[in-house]
Motif scaffolding. Structure first.
Motif, short mmCIF file in Angstrom:
data_model
loop_
_atom_site.label_atom_id
_atom_site.label_comp_id
_atom_site.label_asym_id
_atom_site.label_seq_id
_atom_site.Cartn_x
_atom_site.Cartn_y
_atom_site.Cartn_z
N LEU A 116 29.79 -6.20 0.11
CA LEU A 116 29.09 -6.92 1.17
C LEU A 116 29.54 -6.51 2.57
O LEU A 116 28.72 -6.35 3.48
CB LEU A 116 29.34 -8.43 0.96
CG LEU A 116 28.52 -9.43 1.72
CD1 LEU A 116 27.04 -9.22 1.51
CD2 LEU A 116 28.92 -10.84 1.27
N TYR A 117 30.82 -6.29 2.75
CA TYR A 117 31.41 -6.09 4.07
C TYR A 117 30.78 -4.96 4.90
O TYR A 117 30.52 -5.16 6.09
CB TYR A 117 32.92 -5.90 3.97
CG TYR A 117 33.60 -5.91 5.31
CD1 TYR A 117 33.77 -7.10 6.02
CD2 TYR A 117 34.06 -4.74 5.89
CE1 TYR A 117 34.36 -7.12 7.26
CE2 TYR A 117 34.67 -4.75 7.13
CZ TYR A 117 34.82 -5.94 7.82
OH TYR A 117 35.41 -5.95 9.05
N PRO A 118 30.50 -3.80 4.33
CA PRO A 118 29.90 -2.74 5.16
C PRO A 118 28.57 -3.14 5.79
O PRO A 118 28.21 -2.64 6.86
CB PRO A 118 29.71 -1.58 4.19
CG PRO A 118 30.72 -1.82 3.11
CD PRO A 118 30.81 -3.32 2.99
N LEU A 147 28.79 -13.91 17.44
CA LEU A 147 28.33 -13.98 16.07
C LEU A 147 29.49 -13.58 15.19
O LEU A 147 30.14 -12.55 15.43
CB LEU A 147 27.16 -13.00 15.87
CG LEU A 147 26.58 -12.90 14.48
CD1 LEU A 147 25.99 -14.23 14.04
CD2 LEU A 147 25.50 -11.83 14.47
N GLU A 148 29.80 -14.41 14.21
CA GLU A 148 30.92 -14.12 13.32
C GLU A 148 30.48 -14.22 11.87
O GLU A 148 29.80 -15.17 11.49
CB GLU A 148 32.07 -15.09 13.60
CG GLU A 148 33.32 -14.77 12.82
CD GLU A 148 34.51 -15.61 13.27
OE1 GLU A 148 35.63 -15.11 13.18
OE2 GLU A 148 34.31 -16.77 13.69
N PHE A 149 30.86 -13.21 11.10
CA PHE A 149 30.62 -13.20 9.66
C PHE A 149 31.97 -13.27 8.96
O PHE A 149 32.88 -12.51 9.30
CB PHE A 149 29.94 -11.90 9.20
CG PHE A 149 28.58 -11.66 9.80
CD1 PHE A 149 27.53 -12.53 9.57
CD2 PHE A 149 28.34 -10.54 10.57
CE1 PHE A 149 26.27 -12.30 10.09
CE2 PHE A 149 27.09 -10.28 11.11
CZ PHE A 149 26.04 -11.17 10.86
N LYS A 150 32.10 -14.19 7.99
CA LYS A 150 33.33 -14.25 7.18
C LYS A 150 32.93 -14.20 5.72
O LYS A 150 32.03 -14.94 5.29
CB LYS A 150 34.10 -15.55 7.44
CG LYS A 150 34.81 -15.59 8.76
CD LYS A 150 35.65 -16.86 8.87
CE LYS A 150 36.36 -16.89 10.20
NZ LYS A 150 37.09 -18.14 10.39
N VAL A 151 33.60 -13.36 4.96
CA VAL A 151 33.38 -13.28 3.52
C VAL A 151 34.54 -14.00 2.87
O VAL A 151 35.71 -13.64 3.08
CB VAL A 151 33.31 -11.81 3.04
CG1 VAL A 151 33.06 -11.76 1.55
CG2 VAL A 151 32.23 -11.05 3.80
N THR A 158 33.42 -16.78 -6.91
CA THR A 158 32.16 -16.81 -6.18
C THR A 158 32.42 -16.34 -4.75
O THR A 158 33.40 -16.74 -4.13
CB THR A 158 31.58 -18.23 -6.16
OG1 THR A 158 31.50 -18.71 -7.50
CG2 THR A 158 30.20 -18.26 -5.55
N VAL A 159 31.52 -15.50 -4.25
CA VAL A 159 31.64 -14.98 -2.90
C VAL A 159 30.67 -15.73 -1.99
O VAL A 159 29.50 -15.91 -2.33
CB VAL A 159 31.36 -13.46 -2.87
CG1 VAL A 159 31.31 -12.93 -1.45
CG2 VAL A 159 32.40 -12.71 -3.69
N PHE A 160 31.18 -16.17 -0.84
CA PHE A 160 30.36 -16.84 0.16
C PHE A 160 30.39 -16.06 1.45
O PHE A 160 31.43 -15.53 1.84
CB PHE A 160 30.88 -18.26 0.44
CG PHE A 160 30.70 -19.20 -0.72
CD1 PHE A 160 29.51 -19.88 -0.90
CD2 PHE A 160 31.73 -19.38 -1.64
CE1 PHE A 160 29.34 -20.75 -1.97
CE2 PHE A 160 31.57 -20.24 -2.71
CZ PHE A 160 30.38 -20.92 -2.88
N PHE A 178 26.84 -15.44 -2.61
CA PHE A 178 26.44 -14.09 -3.00
C PHE A 178 26.99 -13.75 -4.37
O PHE A 178 28.07 -14.20 -4.74
CB PHE A 178 26.98 -13.05 -1.99
CG PHE A 178 26.06 -12.83 -0.83
CD1 PHE A 178 25.21 -11.75 -0.80
CD2 PHE A 178 26.06 -13.73 0.23
CE1 PHE A 178 24.35 -11.56 0.27
CE2 PHE A 178 25.21 -13.55 1.30
CZ PHE A 178 24.35 -12.45 1.33
N HIS A 179 26.24 -12.95 -5.10
CA HIS A 179 26.71 -12.42 -6.38
C HIS A 179 27.01 -10.94 -6.17
O HIS A 179 26.40 -10.07 -6.78
CB HIS A 179 25.65 -12.64 -7.47
CG HIS A 179 25.32 -14.08 -7.67
ND1 HIS A 179 26.19 -14.98 -8.26
CD2 HIS A 179 24.25 -14.82 -7.30
CE1 HIS A 179 25.66 -16.18 -8.26
NE2 HIS A 179 24.47 -16.11 -7.68
#
Length: 133
Positions: A20-22, A87-91, A99-101, A13-14
């Protein structure tokens, strides 16, 4: 009742983790790209995800602000009780390149892994349009 598998992938992600988190953790953010709607029951602490008029209930079982969130789906069948879908999201941010993944771990009984990958590509594509990333 299918066998559950872990689908895991990363997207670049840019956009900053704070931006992104919200979209990963709040009901209104998730409803913009991930599902049709999210309802929160504050008493039972459950979230109801709506897709095509189907409800799937989950609990947020872990989160670190601007870093990760994990939703565990409530059992829909007896087999799910000992092996719940999640379901898991990690930033994650690369310190050298900044760089953000977004790392996605989807543990479910979705059978077609190629179709699941395409689905995530489409969902994340929508999210990237929203955050400009």
């Amino acid at each position: 009742m299918g066998v559950k598998r872990l689908f895991s992938t990363d997207y670049e992600f840019h956009a900053s983790a704070k931006m992104l988190y919200p979209y990963l953790q709040t009901a209104s953010g998730l409803a913009e790209w991930f599902c049709d709607d999210v309802k929160i029951n504050n008493e039972s602490k459950t979230l109801t995800f709506l897709w095509d008029n189907e409800e799937h209930k989950a609990m947020q079982v872990a989160h670190r602000v601007n870093h990760s969130v994990k939703f565990q789906f409530l059992p829909e069948e007896n087999d799910d009780e000992n092996d719940p879908a999640y379901l898991e999201f990690k930033v994650e941010t690369n310190d050298l390149t900044q760089t953000v993944f977004l790392h996605i771990a989807d543990y479910s009984d979705f059978e077609d892994q190629k179709e699941l990958h395409d689905l995530w590509d489409d969902l994340v594509g929508d999210l990237k349009k929203i955050v400009g990333g």
